[in-house]
Motif scaffolding. Structure first.
Motif, short mmCIF file in Angstrom:
data_model
loop_
_atom_site.label_atom_id
_atom_site.label_comp_id
_atom_site.label_asym_id
_atom_site.label_seq_id
_atom_site.Cartn_x
_atom_site.Cartn_y
_atom_site.Cartn_z
N MET A 243 0.57 -1.25 -0.07
CA MET A 243 -0.14 -0.18 -0.05
C MET A 243 0.97 1.23 -0.01
O MET A 243 0.41 2.28 -0.04
CB MET A 243 -1.14 -0.07 0.96
CG MET A 243 -1.86 -1.04 1.24
SD MET A 243 -3.03 -0.78 -0.07
CE MET A 243 -3.59 -2.49 -0.22
N ARG A 252 -2.51 -2.11 -5.26
CA ARG A 252 -3.67 -1.12 -5.56
C ARG A 252 -3.95 -1.35 -7.03
O ARG A 252 -5.04 -1.40 -7.54
CB ARG A 252 -3.32 0.44 -5.41
CG ARG A 252 -3.40 0.60 -3.88
CD ARG A 252 -3.18 1.96 -3.64
NE ARG A 252 -1.42 2.19 -3.73
CZ ARG A 252 -1.00 3.50 -4.40
NH1 ARG A 252 -1.84 4.33 -5.04
NH2 ARG A 252 0.34 3.55 -4.32
N TYR A 265 -7.89 5.80 -1.39
CA TYR A 265 -6.62 5.44 -0.78
C TYR A 265 -6.27 6.81 0.07
O TYR A 265 -6.29 7.85 -0.61
CB TYR A 265 -5.76 5.30 -2.13
CG TYR A 265 -4.28 5.24 -1.73
CD1 TYR A 265 -3.97 4.09 -0.75
CD2 TYR A 265 -3.34 6.04 -2.06
CE1 TYR A 265 -2.60 3.84 -0.42
CE2 TYR A 265 -1.95 5.69 -1.85
CZ TYR A 265 -1.63 4.76 -0.94
OH TYR A 265 -0.12 4.43 -0.52
N LEU A 276 -6.65 1.80 2.37
CA LEU A 276 -7.63 1.58 1.42
C LEU A 276 -8.72 1.12 1.58
O LEU A 276 -8.82 0.07 2.36
CB LEU A 276 -7.04 0.91 0.36
CG LEU A 276 -7.54 0.98 -1.16
CD1 LEU A 276 -6.53 1.13 -2.46
CD2 LEU A 276 -8.18 -0.20 -1.26
#
Length: 344
Positions: A243, A252, A265, A276
């Motif tokens: 992330m 992502r 996000y 997220l």
């Protein structure tokens, strides 16, 4: 209208309200209940409570007693999952959780209610996890006798938002899929620590873990793992790792490739800024950054119960967490008995 008389003159009369007794550090409660008939034996006790005079009520048609007002207010404030006893004490009624769940307070409605003269309601923090029977709020009219109009206006405000001002939402049991990303875990270079941590959080909220998938830092493999969890019937997905801003972190990308069209996000919480929230159709998906492995409590602990209570989390929800969203990393950690996540 109130008629004042000495305690001696009040013998044989009924009390117009509860009379409170306070013994510092020992007791606070009702010494005499409303409608108690005063007798000679009560005089000394009343005087020790500072009551040298009592009052008889002679109310006008447009007036209301504190007990009747409290009942009206409680009935209007209490929504789904909230119970209360129709027995005011000292003009106050307490509201309790009817079952385990998460407290939902319409903060704007509560503020508008408290702007009305001569009424009040205090609650626990919004989004607090509560157990059946726990105290969640209390309300009262402040004077002994007041005009009906402001009480009716406050009651109307409390009940004017459809779901009322105070509710307790049950936590749903969501079949959960875990997708643990990272080459180092997938290749067996290090032992995974995420799955045990996440599984405990999920189980503690009453939901089962249906799938645990391990994938390398490959967006296509992450996409395949997400779709596999969905095909197996998962109702919630939690992905760990990948992330950050590191170019190798492709989690992502994999989420987007799996069909997430709604994705937020970043959260205004520390720890958990790189958190997220996404949705594939109606299935929620949470991306947990690496801090979730180091810190016992993160933004996940604020959002996960809300997801399981059926809330649809948006960017606005993540933004509003900023007020109260700074964890002080206290040793030992006292969460949830602390200020973390208590701003809204």
């Amino acid at each position: 209208m109130l008629e004042k008389m000495s305690v001696h003159e009040a013998v044989g009369k009924r009390l117009a309200h509860d009379i409170t007794e306070i013994r510092p550090g020992e007791f606070k409660g009702t010494a005499f209940r409303k409608d108690h008939t005063v007798c000679d034996g009560d005089i000394c006790h009343l005087q020790k409570l500072g009551k040298n005079h009592l009052y008889l009520l002679d109310m006008e048609k447009d007036e209301i007693h504190e007990d009747q007002a409290a009942k009206m207010l409680a009935k209007s404030l209490a929504g789904t999952g909230v119970e209360w006893n129709d027995d005011p004490r000292e003009g106050k009624i307490t509201l309790h959780a009817a079952y385990d769940g998460i407290l939902s307070v319409n903060v704007s409605s509560l503020a508008a209610f408290n702007m009305i003269e001569e009424v009040m309601c205090a609650t626990r923090h919004n989004h607090t996890l509560v157990k059946k029977g726990e105290l969640i709020a209390a309300t009262r009219a402040i004077p002994l006798v007041m005009k009906k109009a402001p009480i009716e206006r406050a009651a109307s405000i409390a009940a004017s938002h459809g779901t009322r001002t105070i509710n307790v939402n049950r936590l749903q049991s969501l079949k959960t899929g875990l997708v643990i990303t990272g080459n180092e875990v997938y290749d067996g270079l290090i032992e995974d620590g995420f799955a045990p941590v996440l599984s405990k959080k999920i189980h503690d909220l009453g939901s089962p873990v249906l799938n645990v998938e391990y994938v390398p830092d490959d967006s296509s493999r992450i996409r395949q793992a997400i779709l596999k969890c969905l095909d197996s019937g998962c109702e919630l997905l939690i992905l760990s790792g990948g992330m950050s801003v590191d170019p190798d972190d492709v989690t992502r990308t994999g989420i987007r490739e799996a069909g997430a069209v709604e994705m937020y996000y970043g959260s205004a919480v520390l720890p958990g800024a790189m958190f997220l929230v996404g949705y594939i159709n109606e299935t929620p998906l949470l991306g947990v950054p690496a801090c979730g492995l180091f810190h016992r409590i993160t933004v996940l602990d604020l959002i996960l119960p809300r997801i399981m209570a059926g809330e649809h989390i948006t960017k606005k929800d993540l933004a509003f967490l900023g007020h109260g969203g700074l964890c002080m990393n206290c040793k030992p950690c006292m969460f949830p008995q602390c200020s973390f996540g208590k701003g809204v």
